[in-house]
Design an enzyme around this catalytic site. Structure first.
Site, short mmCIF file in Angstrom:
data_model
loop_
_atom_site.label_atom_id
_atom_site.label_comp_id
_atom_site.label_asym_id
_atom_site.label_seq_id
_atom_site.Cartn_x
_atom_site.Cartn_y
_atom_site.Cartn_z
N CYS A 3 0.84 -1.20 0.00
CA CYS A 3 0.00 0.00 0.00
C CYS A 3 0.87 1.25 0.00
O CYS A 3 0.62 2.20 -0.74
CB CYS A 3 -0.93 -0.01 1.21
SG CYS A 3 -2.09 1.38 1.26
N CYS B 64 -6.55 -3.89 6.88
CA CYS B 64 -7.78 -3.11 6.73
C CYS B 64 -8.85 -3.82 5.91
O CYS B 64 -10.04 -3.63 6.16
CB CYS B 64 -7.46 -1.74 6.14
SG CYS B 64 -6.64 -1.78 4.53
#
Length: 358
Positions: A104, A202
């Site tokens: 990410c 997440c």
């Protein structure tokens, strides 16, 4: 006035980072990244364990409004799905154990967001990561260094940052500890001053990686054999994606003694079990390397290194093998070195670089 785009997750760290930059005279814009489809966000919000859910967007917007700067949401869900979620699924299916936070940072926060910032006329991006970056006149290079609060050190997940990215990035929290950050937030009445830190991946808020991979890949993973270190069949496993090197619990097999996952082989669809002593090795090979403090490694270099986020760095020697591969040899055997994880190298507080363990 210098302009900075601050990535705001809705948590206290990024909120205080934005506040500090505002107080230093920067023109601040807060940005929250939309990384999931609406269905994913709904599920994440129900679980209440993750970042990027609707309540997190509202928290970030509330902080921006209170502090007096603009807040926007960027839709990066296609990038996130391709470079983070798909990479996570594909890696597990190939028998590896990836770190999605690294991907990410590499492909979304410090690539896509930075490029968007520069397109909009912002000179810098900033995040609430606990790290320090500074320019070293002697070497002519930007350095990534460990922060004051060693317990929150996030340099492990930032090793992929390039010289260009570091030159446009600010880490306002590098000289603070977490207690100070919460105190600063509390003094000005930020809504998230006591908000708990997110602890989960997440997009897998319930921690069930295997269920996520089955949903994402749209396939069932075949059962196979548990084998011992000599290749003898011990029983049946429930699919390679359910296991990672070093795992002891939830194996679904009883051998009359503790058993650990030593390795996985996708080609034969086997999971090798062994004793804890079988988990220890002294060396690894890594590729997809990014060097920060030095432009190249031409001869063996003494470093400290770690192969997991929470691990303490260990003395080692790194050598370049050619073809983009590096060998890291530890002074002492290390437990459960795992393919797909990152090895990050340090010279004192300075990040030398890092790569992906083969």
């Amino acid at each position: 006035m210098k302009k900075v785009m601050v990535g705001m997750s809705g948590g206290v760290d990024s909120s205080v980072a934005a506040m500090l930059l505002r107080d230093q005279g920067y023109e601040v814009m807060g940005v929250t990244l939309k990384l999931f489809s609406d269905e994913d966000i709904d599920q994440a919000q129900k679980d209440g364990k993750t970042c990027c859910a609707l309540n997190d967007v509202m928290d970030a917007r509330s902080v921006a409004y209170k502090l007096g700067f603009e807040h926007v949401v960027f839709n990066f869900k296609d990038n996130f799905r391709e470079y983070v979620m798909k990479n996570f699924s594909d890696s597990y299916l190939c028998g590896r154990t990836p770190n999605p936070c690294i991907e990410c940072n590499r492909h979304v926060k410090f690539d896509k967001m930075l490029r968007r910032a520069l397109e909009l006329g912002y000179e810098y991006i900033a995040t609430g990561h606990y790290a320090v970056n500074e320019y070293d006149e002697a070497s002519g290079r930007w350095l990534l260094k460990r922060p004051k609060d060693r317990s929150k050190d996030q340099t492990y997940v930032l090793y992929s940052l390039t010289q260009e990215q570091l030159s446009h990035t600010i880490f306002p929290l590098g000289g603070l500890d977490k207690t100070q950050v919460r105190e600063l937030a509390g003094k000005v009445g930020l809504i998230n001053s006591e908000k708990p830190d997110s602890q989960d991946i997440c997009f897998v808020p319930d921690g069930d990686y295997a269920a996520f991979i089955r949903r994402f890949a749209g396939m069932d993973v075949p059962y196979g054999n548990f084998v011992d270190t000599e290749g003898k069949v011990l029983g049946e496993h429930k699919g390679i994606i359910n296991y990672t090197v070093g795992q002891r619990k939830h194996l679904g097999i009883s051998l009359g003694k503790p058993a650990y996952v030593v390795s996985k082989d996708v080609a034969s669809n086997t999971v090798t079990l062994g004793d804890e002593k079988d988990l220890y090795t002294k060396s690894l090979i890594a590729d997809d390397f990014n060097l920060i403090s030095v432009p190249e490694i031409t001869e063996p270099m003494r470093v400290t290194a770690k192969t997991r986020y929470s691990q303490k760095e260990q003395p080692a020697t790194v050598s370049y093998l050619g073809n983009g591969e590096y060998k890291v040899e530890f002074d002492e055997p290390q437990r459960a070195i795992t393919s797909g994880q990152a090895v990050v190298l340090y010279d004192g507080d300075v990040v030398v670089g890092g790569g992906t363990i083969i």
